[in-house]
Scaffold this active site. Structure first.
Site, PDB file in Angstrom:
ATOM      1  N   VAL A  17       0.861  -1.244   0.032  1.00  0.00           N
ATOM      2  CA  VAL A  17      -0.003   0.027   0.080  1.00  0.00           C
ATOM      3  C   VAL A  17       0.936   1.345  -0.052  1.00  0.00           C
ATOM      4  O   VAL A  17       0.478   2.255  -0.474  1.00  0.00           O
ATOM      5  CB  VAL A  17      -0.994   0.173   1.204  1.00  0.00           C
ATOM      6  N   LYS A  18       1.973   1.316   0.452  1.00  0.00           N
ATOM      7  CA  LYS A  18       2.928   2.317   0.592  1.00  0.00           C
ATOM      8  C   LYS A  18       3.416   2.951  -0.728  1.00  0.00           C
ATOM      9  O   LYS A  18       3.917   4.051  -0.808  1.00  0.00           O
ATOM     10  CB  LYS A  18       4.050   1.883   1.516  1.00  0.00           C
ATOM     11  N   ASP A  19       3.252   2.276  -1.895  1.00  0.00           N
ATOM     12  CA  ASP A  19       3.422   2.820  -2.837  1.00  0.00           C
ATOM     13  C   ASP A  19       2.508   3.803  -3.414  1.00  0.00           C
ATOM     14  O   ASP A  19       2.973   4.873  -4.043  1.00  0.00           O
ATOM     15  CB  ASP A  19       3.007   1.616  -4.092  1.00  0.00           C
TER      16      ASP A  19
END
Length: 469
Positions: free
Chosen positions: A42-44
């Site tokens: 999700v950190k993309d």
């Protein structure tokens, strides 16, 4: 159609129904599977947002250096964006993170500094402090500070929240997620509540983090902060991005439950995902069970599943690591004690003394028809093991070795296991070393029994299809 760079593939991750694990709750439970992002998490999403915000504010010039403290996933998202935009990356992380995460960051061209976990946040050695110091020392660099940078929250207001609303056609009633920096749960929750203020947002926190108690009691309790194994979630600080006003409830999950749920998601749902995913799902199912009376078949619950299982191959998906931390599940009810009770003889093990001669051990092995012995001293301590192979090698080297003592050639002690050990865990002990283990036979007199591979095979063959004795 194609994308100009890998950044065009970020977002629009799928929703997947949770079937077996959620069959006891009356509502629909969906997982937002974020490992479909190019960097695997999700950190993309915030990798793009944080860097583009810094560019718009003039905080970094072309060719500059991106600096961030990360548990691994944010670093990967930032590194991918930095590659597309031509920046250098330096990341600080902690020594509790998996080696896979560090390897991924370095594979993406980043420099990685590993800092100690168990220090105060303001300690100069912490990964927070180290990142800030580097940004002060390196020209044309920026410390993005995902914990307090509002562009973290904005990324989820602009992407994750709208995706969930659209993918569920506005039917979403509950959003459940872990919290670390607070960006994911705060940004997504904020957008969803703007669409429907009745949507319930639930945070999931590991034991050892401050969020759960702070939410329920408004107290930052230093006594609540202690080491935990689960990576990428929870905090020992209160990030500015954690908006408690968006959250309706918080639950806590311990490390063992997290790890077991992570493996169950892979085994039962086909979702090969990371530790924080297991924590979020365990917390979600716990909360749904506790609030079952308020739910019905029209409710749609979305649980955010942040990353991939490939970053935890040496940990959660490694049987030895799970066992060494006491996290292993038992899928059979047959124990070592059952094996001992089934055997035709229950005689204590035949042992050697460290001072016995090899000649006497040869005679004993021949007389008893055995090929190995534990070595036990006068205090009933297991100090080694002796096998016919070790004796043979000693005799080949010197025929006079018959007169040498056992302690001169003995090998490592056989493992000592408790009678309560389940057989699926016993097998890993038997695969190594001499292929046998000792079991405490009588605590009163300090004697032992021995179990070999043939004993294990016999016990498993006699157990019924449900794994019961």
């Amino acid at each position: 159609m194609w994308h100009d760079s890998v950044l065009g593939t970020v977002g629009n991750t799928p929703l997947v129904r949770i079937n077996k694990l959620a069959d006891a709750v009356p509502c629909t439970v969906l997982g937002k599977v974020e490992f479909f992002n190019p960097g695997g998490s999700v950190k993309d999403r915030i990798g793009i947002s944080l860097i583009e915000d810094a560019e718009e504010k003039g905080l970094i010039e072309p060719g500059g250096t991106i600096i961030e403290g990360t548990s691994g996933n944010t670093g990967a998202g930032l590194a991918i964006t930095a590659i597309a935009k031509g920046y250098r990356c330096i990341f600080t992380t902690t020594d509790k993170q998996s080696q896979e995460k560090v390897d991924v960051l370095r594979a993406l061209g980043a420099e990685v500094l590993v800092c100690p976990t168990n220090v105060e946040p303001d300690d100069p050695r912490s990964y927070y402090s180290t990142a800030r110091r580097l940004a002060e020392e390196i020209p044309n660099s920026v410390y993005l500070n995902q914990y307090d940078n509002p562009s973290n929250v904005a990324a989820h207001v602009e992407t994750t929240g709208p995706e969930l609303w659209e993918q569920t056609e506005g039917r979403i009633t509950h959003f459940i997620a872990g919290a670390g920096t607070g960006g994911t749960i705060s940004g997504t929750g904020r957008y969803l509540k703007e669409q429907n203020e009745e949507i319930t947002v639930v945070g999931v926190d590991p034991h050892g983090s401050v969020f759960h108690k702070y939410f329920h009691e408004g107290v930052f309790d230093h006594d609540e902060i202690y080491p935990y194994v689960t990576e990428g979630v929870g905090e020992d600080i209160l990030p500015e991005n954690m908006d408690f006003d968006v959250v309706d409830d918080f639950v806590q999950v311990d490390d063992k439950t997290t790890m077991q749920m992570t493996r169950r998601l892979a085994r039962e749902e086909g979702l090969f995902i990371g530790q924080s995913c297991g924590m979020a799902m365990a917390g979600a199912l716990q909360w749904l069970h506790d609030h079952e009376a308020t739910l019905d078949e029209d409710d749609v619950v979305v649980v955010l599943l942040p990353d991939s299982g490939f970053r935890y191959l040496s940990k959660t998906y490694n049987d030895e690591w799970m066992r060494s931390h006491g996290f292993s599940e038992s899928r059979t009810n047959v124990t070592v004690e059952h094996v001992l009770k089934r055997r035709s003889t229950d005689a204590p093990v035949i042992a050697a003394s460290p001072n016995d001669t090899l000649g006497s051990i040869i005679e004993r092995m021949t007389d008893k028809g055995i090929s190995q012995m534990p070595v036990i001293d006068a205090e009933n301590e297991v100090v080694g093991s002796i096998t016919e192979t070790q004796i043979l090698n000693a005799l080949i080297a010197s025929p006079e070795a018959r007169n040498e003592s056992v302690k001169t050639v003995m090998g490592d002690p056989l493992p000592v296991v408790p009678p309560s050990l389940h057989l699926e865990h016993l097998s890993s002990y038997l695969e190594s070393g001499a292929g046998a283990v000792l079991v405490e036979h009588d605590a009163a007199d300090g004697t032992y029994a021995v179990i070999t591979k043939s004993d294990l095979i016999g016990a498993l063959a006699q157990s019924n299809g449900n794994g019961t004795p």
